[in-house]
Design a protein around this motif. Structure first.
Motif, PDB file in Angstrom:
ATOM      1  N   ALA A  48      47.464  47.025  37.369  1.00  0.00           N
ATOM      2  CA  ALA A  48      47.460  48.333  38.023  1.00  0.00           C
ATOM      3  C   ALA A  48      46.028  48.824  38.194  1.00  0.00           C
ATOM      4  O   ALA A  48      45.655  49.334  39.261  1.00  0.00           O
ATOM      5  CB  ALA A  48      48.268  49.320  37.186  1.00  0.00           C
ATOM      6  N   GLU A  49      45.218  48.638  37.154  1.00  0.00           N
ATOM      7  CA  GLU A  49      43.820  49.066  37.185  1.00  0.00           C
ATOM      8  C   GLU A  49      43.079  48.342  38.315  1.00  0.00           C
ATOM      9  O   GLU A  49      42.358  48.963  39.115  1.00  0.00           O
ATOM     10  CB  GLU A  49      43.189  48.746  35.816  1.00  0.00           C
ATOM     11  N   ALA A  50      43.321  47.022  38.376  1.00  0.00           N
ATOM     12  CA  ALA A  50      42.665  46.224  39.419  1.00  0.00           C
ATOM     13  C   ALA A  50      43.077  46.722  40.798  1.00  0.00           C
ATOM     14  O   ALA A  50      42.242  46.875  41.697  1.00  0.00           O
ATOM     15  CB  ALA A  50      43.038  44.762  39.242  1.00  0.00           C
ATOM     16  N   GLN A  51      44.392  47.027  40.920  1.00  0.00           N
ATOM     17  CA  GLN A  51      44.905  47.523  42.200  1.00  0.00           C
ATOM     18  C   GLN A  51      44.187  48.813  42.594  1.00  0.00           C
ATOM     19  O   GLN A  51      43.756  49.001  43.737  1.00  0.00           O
ATOM     20  CB  GLN A  51      46.410  47.772  42.044  1.00  0.00           C
ATOM     21  N   ARG A  52      44.079  49.679  41.567  1.00  0.00           N
ATOM     22  CA  ARG A  52      43.440  50.979  41.799  1.00  0.00           C
ATOM     23  C   ARG A  52      41.985  50.785  42.238  1.00  0.00           C
ATOM     24  O   ARG A  52      41.523  51.400  43.212  1.00  0.00           O
ATOM     25  CB  ARG A  52      43.499  51.787  40.508  1.00  0.00           C
ATOM     26  N   ILE A  53      41.263  49.926  41.506  1.00  0.00           N
ATOM     27  CA  ILE A  53      39.851  49.693  41.831  1.00  0.00           C
ATOM     28  C   ILE A  53      39.713  49.134  43.237  1.00  0.00           C
ATOM     29  O   ILE A  53      38.851  49.581  44.018  1.00  0.00           O
ATOM     30  CB  ILE A  53      39.225  48.738  40.788  1.00  0.00           C
ATOM     31  N   ILE A  54      40.614  48.236  43.582  1.00  0.00           N
ATOM     32  CA  ILE A  54      40.542  47.634  44.918  1.00  0.00           C
ATOM     33  C   ILE A  54      40.739  48.696  45.990  1.00  0.00           C
ATOM     34  O   ILE A  54      39.967  48.791  46.962  1.00  0.00           O
ATOM     35  CB  ILE A  54      41.603  46.519  45.063  1.00  0.00           C
ATOM     36  N   SER A  55      41.753  49.548  45.786  1.00  0.00           N
ATOM     37  CA  SER A  55      42.026  50.549  46.824  1.00  0.00           C
ATOM     38  C   SER A  55      40.878  51.555  46.900  1.00  0.00           C
ATOM     39  O   SER A  55      40.487  51.987  48.009  1.00  0.00           O
ATOM     40  CB  SER A  55      43.366  51.243  46.553  1.00  0.00           C
ATOM     41  N   LYS A 107      38.125  49.983  48.721  1.00  0.00           N
ATOM     42  CA  LYS A 107      38.460  49.933  50.144  1.00  0.00           C
ATOM     43  C   LYS A 107      38.173  51.276  50.805  1.00  0.00           C
ATOM     44  O   LYS A 107      37.550  51.351  51.878  1.00  0.00           O
ATOM     45  CB  LYS A 107      39.953  49.610  50.295  1.00  0.00           C
ATOM     46  N   ALA A 108      38.638  52.349  50.112  1.00  0.00           N
ATOM     47  CA  ALA A 108      38.442  53.684  50.685  1.00  0.00           C
ATOM     48  C   ALA A 108      36.954  53.977  50.830  1.00  0.00           C
ATOM     49  O   ALA A 108      36.499  54.500  51.864  1.00  0.00           O
ATOM     50  CB  ALA A 108      39.104  54.717  49.772  1.00  0.00           C
ATOM     51  N   GLU A 109      36.193  53.625  49.790  1.00  0.00           N
ATOM     52  CA  GLU A 109      34.755  53.878  49.810  1.00  0.00           C
ATOM     53  C   GLU A 109      34.093  53.156  50.988  1.00  0.00           C
ATOM     54  O   GLU A 109      33.298  53.739  51.740  1.00  0.00           O
ATOM     55  CB  GLU A 109      34.170  53.374  48.491  1.00  0.00           C
ATOM     56  N   ILE A 110      34.479  51.857  51.083  1.00  0.00           N
ATOM     57  CA  ILE A 110      33.907  51.065  52.171  1.00  0.00           C
ATOM     58  C   ILE A 110      34.267  51.685  53.514  1.00  0.00           C
ATOM     59  O   ILE A 110      33.439  51.785  54.433  1.00  0.00           O
ATOM     60  CB  ILE A 110      34.427  49.616  52.090  1.00  0.00           C
ATOM     61  N   GLN A 111      35.532  52.180  53.616  1.00  0.00           N
ATOM     62  CA  GLN A 111      35.990  52.783  54.857  1.00  0.00           C
ATOM     63  C   GLN A 111      35.131  54.007  55.198  1.00  0.00           C
ATOM     64  O   GLN A 111      34.666  54.166  56.341  1.00  0.00           O
ATOM     65  CB  GLN A 111      37.474  53.168  54.712  1.00  0.00           C
ATOM     66  N   THR A 112      34.891  54.869  54.182  1.00  0.00           N
ATOM     67  CA  THR A 112      34.075  56.066  54.444  1.00  0.00           C
ATOM     68  C   THR A 112      32.680  55.676  54.877  1.00  0.00           C
ATOM     69  O   THR A 112      32.130  56.250  55.832  1.00  0.00           O
ATOM     70  CB  THR A 112      33.971  56.966  53.196  1.00  0.00           C
TER      71      THR A 112
END
Lengths: 251, 178
Positions: free
Chosen positions: B94-101, B104-109
């Motif tokens: 779950a932690e890994a999933q959270r970090i990935i998302s 992703k959001a950061e990269i998107q911004t």
């Protein structure tokens, strides 16, 4: 007479029963009550063997047993379970007594298989005493524990009333035949096997027959090893059965 | 000699077929030693061997029972440890999933920002270029006007007229308009 002598010179001499003769170990005198004979020697060896297995073998009291201790425990468990299963829990008071009978018979039988040995259990004097000990013990225990009810053993209450007296006579005869069959079975089996081996050995004097004779002796010996154990087992389990009759005489 | 052998044979013959077991003269002897043997074995067994073996068997039974209990305990512990491990594994996932998302959001911004910046720069550059083009157009117009006025004045002069500056200007302006 001449032909007989000729046959003996040909090598065929059978003395299959000579091995059972009771002889003094020292000197040639008559056999008295306290004379040290081959009987004394082989009974002493039986005691030594029992003590070696049951005392020396278990002297380390190991939780993880050595091989000898395993055998001693196996013998203990074997007889203990037999007494418990056949004669019931209340017969366990007689466990040391039955264990004594079993250990003596089994070791006397096996020691008798040593070449040149004297087999104490091949004598009726020995087996009759063993059987009478069981018979007397069982009868006394039966009357002490059950009183007159012990006689119910001979009165088959499940049979029709008219048949009961006849059955009672048969039961009484079979009860008194018990020590006879009990003793003759053991001595007879042991004696017959040893005598047969001696007869085969006698045939070995003829060179042509001797290989067959050796094979036959080997086969008989194997059978005798079996018989030695089985007869001890049979004697013990019958003792347990008789004891059960004494403790719970109801049919 | 012969009779002696025969006598010996006869004696042997008498002994051999008969059973020594039925020679009752030594029964008392055998029975005596049998009783001695049985009594000795009985005491050896009942006093020493049997209690000892019973104790050993009881001790072993106890040890086995204890060991089985200990094994059960260890088994429960192992099950517990496995549960904890599974839980940790799920948490880590779950932690890994959270970090990935999050990443992703950061990269998107960041990407959005960079795109916006690039768009603004492009717009700025375009505006600048347009302005320059306009300037160049204006200056070209001016130059054309000057050249046209000069040319017109020269042509008029060459034709023998007197070039009136005001008239020329008005004519050029008129032409340029349309």
């Amino acid at each position: 007479m001449a032909t007989e002598k000729g046959a003996e010179e040909g090598g065929l001499v059978f003395h299959p029963m000579d091995q059972f003769i009771v002889k003094p170990l020292f000197g040639d005198g008559p056999v008295g009550l306290f004379t040290i004979t081959n009987v004394t020697l082989w009974m002493a060896l039986a005691i030594a063997a029992v003590a070696a297995l049951m005392i020396l073998g278990t002297s380390r009291r190991a939780v993880i047993p050595s091989r000898t201790q395993s055998v001693a425990e196996l013998a203990y468990g074997f007889i203990y379970k037999m007494v418990e299963d056949v004669a019931g829990k209340d017969a366990l008071a007689f466990f040391p007594y039955i264990m004594t009978l079993f250990m003596f018979i089994v070791f006397a039988n096996f020691l008798g298989l040593v070449p040149m040995a004297f087999t104490t259990t091949s004598h009726f004097a020995v087996t009759v005493v063993l059987a009478l000990l069981v018979f007397v013990t069982v009868t006394i225990v039966g009357f002490v524990k059950n009183g007159a009810k012990f006689l119910g053993l001979f009165w088959v209450s499940s049979a029709p009333l008219a048949l009961r007296p006849i059955l009672a006579i048969i039961e009484i005869i079979s009860y008194f035949v018990r020590p006879v069959s009990h003793s003759i079975r053991l001595a007879g089996n042991v004696m017959a096997g040893h005598a047969v081996i001696k007869v085969f050995a006698g045939f070995a004097a003829i060179a042509v027959v001797s290989p067959v004779s050796v094979v036959a002796i080997t086969a008989m010996y194997g059978l005798e090893v079996l018989v030695s154990f089985i007869q001890a087992y049979v004697f013990t389990i019958l003792t347990c059965v008789y004891l059960k009759d004494a403790l719970h005489p109801s049919h | 000699m012969a009779t002696e052998t025969n006598a010996a044979d006869a004696a042997q013959g008498a002994a051999a077929p008969g059973m020594p077991q039925l020679d009752f003269s030594n029964w008392d002897h055998q029975i005596f030693w049998l009783m001695v043997t049985l009594v000795v074995i009985y005491f050896v067994l009942s006093r020493i061997a049997l209690p000892r073996i019973a104790a050993v068997l009881a001790e072993r039974q106890g040890t086995i029972t204890n060991d089985i209990a200990a094994a059960d305990e260890l088994k429960a512990k192992a099950v517990e440890a496995e549960e904890a491990y599974n839980k940790a594994l799920a948490d880590a996932r779950a932690e890994a999933q959270r970090i990935i998302s999050e990443a992703k959001a950061e990269i998107q911004t960041e990407l959005d920002e960079a795109t916006a910046k690039a768009d603004a720069e492009i717009a700025e550059k375009t505006a600048e270029g347009e302005k320059k083009i306009a300037e160049i157009q204006a200056s070209a117009m001016e130059s054309v006007q000057v050249v046209a006025k000069d040319t017109a004045a020269e042509i008029v002069a060459a034709l023998g007229g007197k070039a009136d500056a005001k008239t020329v200007n008005a004519a050029v302006a008129n032409r340029m308009k349309g």
